[in-house]
Scaffold this motif. Structure first.
Motif, PDB file in Angstrom:
ATOM      1  N   GLU A 105       9.268 -12.827 -49.903  1.00 16.71           N
ATOM      2  CA  GLU A 105       9.916 -12.812 -48.594  1.00 16.71           C
ATOM      3  C   GLU A 105       9.967 -11.387 -48.027  1.00 16.71           C
ATOM      4  O   GLU A 105       9.818 -10.413 -48.765  1.00 16.71           O
ATOM      5  CB  GLU A 105      11.345 -13.349 -48.702  1.00 16.71           C
ATOM      6  N   GLY A 106      10.207 -11.310 -46.721  1.00 16.68           N
ATOM      7  CA  GLY A 106      10.371 -10.006 -46.077  1.00 16.68           C
ATOM      8  C   GLY A 106      10.341 -10.152 -44.573  1.00 16.68           C
ATOM      9  O   GLY A 106       9.583 -10.969 -44.033  1.00 16.68           O
ATOM     10  N   VAL A 111       6.234  -7.157 -46.907  1.00 16.28           N
ATOM     11  CA  VAL A 111       6.903  -7.134 -48.200  1.00 16.28           C
ATOM     12  C   VAL A 111       7.230  -5.688 -48.553  1.00 16.28           C
ATOM     13  O   VAL A 111       6.496  -4.765 -48.199  1.00 16.28           O
ATOM     14  CB  VAL A 111       6.029  -7.763 -49.315  1.00 16.28           C
ATOM     15  N   SER A 112       8.331  -5.500 -49.225  1.00 17.17           N
ATOM     16  CA  SER A 112       8.726  -4.169 -49.684  1.00 17.17           C
ATOM     17  C   SER A 112       8.441  -4.046 -51.165  1.00 17.17           C
ATOM     18  O   SER A 112       8.285  -5.054 -51.884  1.00 17.17           O
ATOM     19  CB  SER A 112      10.217  -3.937 -49.440  1.00 17.17           C
ATOM     20  N   ALA A 113       8.399  -2.806 -51.650  1.00 19.28           N
ATOM     21  CA  ALA A 113       8.219  -2.590 -53.082  1.00 19.28           C
ATOM     22  C   ALA A 113       9.357  -3.224 -53.869  1.00 19.28           C
ATOM     23  O   ALA A 113       9.146  -3.781 -54.959  1.00 19.28           O
ATOM     24  CB  ALA A 113       8.118  -1.096 -53.374  1.00 19.28           C
ATOM     25  N   GLU A 114      10.563  -3.179 -53.315  1.00 16.32           N
ATOM     26  CA  GLU A 114      11.718  -3.762 -54.005  1.00 16.32           C
ATOM     27  C   GLU A 114      11.574  -5.275 -54.125  1.00 16.32           C
ATOM     28  O   GLU A 114      11.870  -5.860 -55.175  1.00 16.32           O
ATOM     29  CB  GLU A 114      13.006  -3.417 -53.263  1.00 16.32           C
ATOM     30  N   ALA A 115      11.119  -5.924 -53.059  1.00 13.58           N
ATOM     31  CA  ALA A 115      10.951  -7.375 -53.093  1.00 13.58           C
ATOM     32  C   ALA A 115       9.859  -7.780 -54.070  1.00 13.58           C
ATOM     33  O   ALA A 115       9.989  -8.780 -54.797  1.00 13.58           O
ATOM     34  CB  ALA A 115      10.628  -7.899 -51.695  1.00 13.58           C
ATOM     35  N   VAL A 152       3.007   1.620 -47.670  1.00 14.51           N
ATOM     36  CA  VAL A 152       1.860   1.200 -48.479  1.00 14.51           C
ATOM     37  C   VAL A 152       1.845   1.970 -49.796  1.00 14.51           C
ATOM     38  O   VAL A 152       1.577   1.401 -50.864  1.00 14.51           O
ATOM     39  CB  VAL A 152       0.543   1.399 -47.709  1.00 14.51           C
ATOM     40  N   ALA A 153       2.152   3.264 -49.742  1.00 13.33           N
ATOM     41  CA  ALA A 153       2.140   4.077 -50.957  1.00 13.33           C
ATOM     42  C   ALA A 153       3.179   3.593 -51.965  1.00 13.33           C
ATOM     43  O   ALA A 153       2.934   3.621 -53.183  1.00 13.33           O
ATOM     44  CB  ALA A 153       2.382   5.542 -50.614  1.00 13.33           C
ATOM     45  N   ALA A 154       4.341   3.156 -51.491  1.00 14.92           N
ATOM     46  CA  ALA A 154       5.354   2.629 -52.405  1.00 14.92           C
ATOM     47  C   ALA A 154       4.835   1.379 -53.115  1.00 14.92           C
ATOM     48  O   ALA A 154       5.048   1.187 -54.319  1.00 14.92           O
ATOM     49  CB  ALA A 154       6.640   2.324 -51.644  1.00 14.92           C
ATOM     50  N   LEU A 155       4.160   0.525 -52.369  1.00 17.44           N
ATOM     51  CA  LEU A 155       3.569  -0.668 -52.970  1.00 17.44           C
ATOM     52  C   LEU A 155       2.414  -0.287 -53.898  1.00 17.44           C
ATOM     53  O   LEU A 155       2.242  -0.883 -54.964  1.00 17.44           O
ATOM     54  CB  LEU A 155       3.080  -1.615 -51.876  1.00 17.44           C
TER      55      LEU A 155
END
Length: 333
Positions: A105-106, A111-115, A152-155
């Motif tokens: 979800e997002g 989508v986030s890295a946390e999700a 994008v870098a966090a993912l």
């Protein structure tokens, strides 16, 4: 007066001219002079060595990319509203020979890295559970939202940590880069993306997309998969010629900037009717059935997205003068 989809827009004149120029005898399949330029041209654009393939459709490009990243027994994480989930008629599962899509979800179809990390935490390293092998994101998303290089870098960092391949569906990649104003490299391989489906059809092409491997070794089996899938065109020069024409003088960015500017005009007219911030060339509005009928009665064509919602998509060939009547009609609702 048509704002249903940028797929409905004509091809740009430079593409037509390139097709005519390619209408000569040359080597079949992808051995021609045009196809042989793709690796070097995209390597220069992305400032790193890449392997590039022409592909006829975005569906095939996405599916071939995922097949390179995920085995049949594995899974690809993606947003619940992702195109590969809702609009590919099972093609990713078909091309990967059965890999599963796991939904995240997002807001705004991002989508986030946390999700993603949370979704991964729910999967046991157990033979009874499908194991994730890749993450796929869409930039710009199905709701016209753009991932920044930092997002994008966090993912990408999470994918490296977890050993996942990282795919970007870039059907509207040009619109995302035009919005960000960054180098294409900054929002792809420098941020950890392994494979990009680079869209050209929505942005002025006729029938050609590009599949870009930032790790060329990942591309080794793709020519065989492309042939087996029926996507090895015997006259591939007509595919490559379209792409090269749009790379020349950054026409791909010029077209995307024009489409984005049109969407911003509609966003300014929409005011608090906007459902999502407008960052690319898609505008989502709150409209009643009567209001939607009123706009259609004037002659405007658009997509009913959900009850009380409409999607408007601007195209590379629509000038500000073309779009202003719709902006005025929205403001007058």
């Amino acid at each position: 007066m048509r704002f249903f989809s940028d797929n409905a827009a004509p091809m740009c004149p430079a593409v037509m001219e390139a097709l005519s120029a390619a209408n000569v005898m040359d080597t079949a399949y992808d051995g021609d002079a045009w196809s042989q330029q793709l690796d070097a041209r995209f390597s220069a654009l992305f400032e790193t060595d890449v392997k590039a393939h022409w592909i006829a459709t975005g569906t095939a490009a996405n599916s071939l990319a995922l097949a390179a990243l995920c085995p049949p027994h594995g899974a690809v994480l993606c947003h619940r509203e992702a195109h590969i989930q809702n609009d590919e008629c099972g093609a990713p599962e078909f091309y990967t020979h059965g890999a599963k899509l796991m939904l995240v979800e997002g807001a705004g179809a991002k989508v986030s890295a946390e999700a993603v990390r949370h979704a991964l935490s729910l999967i046991r390293d157990d033979v009874h559970q499908v194991q994730p092998h890749a993450l796929s994101i869409t930039n710009a998303t199905e709701y016209g939202q753009v991932y920044t290089p930092a997002e994008v870098a966090a993912l990408g960092a999470l994918c490296r940590e977890k050993g996942l391949g990282f795919h970007m569906d870039g059907a509207r990649f040009a619109n995302a880069v035009a919005h960000l104003g960054c180098s294409p490299a900054d929002v792809t391989w420098r941020a950890g993306v392994d494979v990009l489906s680079f869209g050209f059809v929505k942005n002025g092409g006729m029938s050609a997309e590009a599949l870009i491997f930032f790790k060329p070794e990942l591309a080794a089996a793709t020519p065989y998969r492309r042939k087996r899938a029926g996507h090895l065109f015997s006259k591939g020069r007509y595919m490559a010629a379209q792409i090269l024409a749009m790379l020349d003088d950054d026409l791909w960015l010029e077209n995307a900037r024009a489409a984005n500017a049109g969407a911003r005009m509609l966003a300014d007219a929409a005011g608090d009717r906007l459902i999502h911030p407008v960052e690319a060339n898609e505008v989502f509005l709150r409209v009643s059935p009567d209001e939607a009928a009123s706009l259609r009665g004037i002659g405007f064509d658009f997509y009913d997205w959900a009850p009380g919602e409409a999607r408007l998509v601007t195209s590379w060939n629509q000038s500000i003068a073309d779009i202003r009547p719709l902006a005025d009609a929205i403001a007058a609702l």
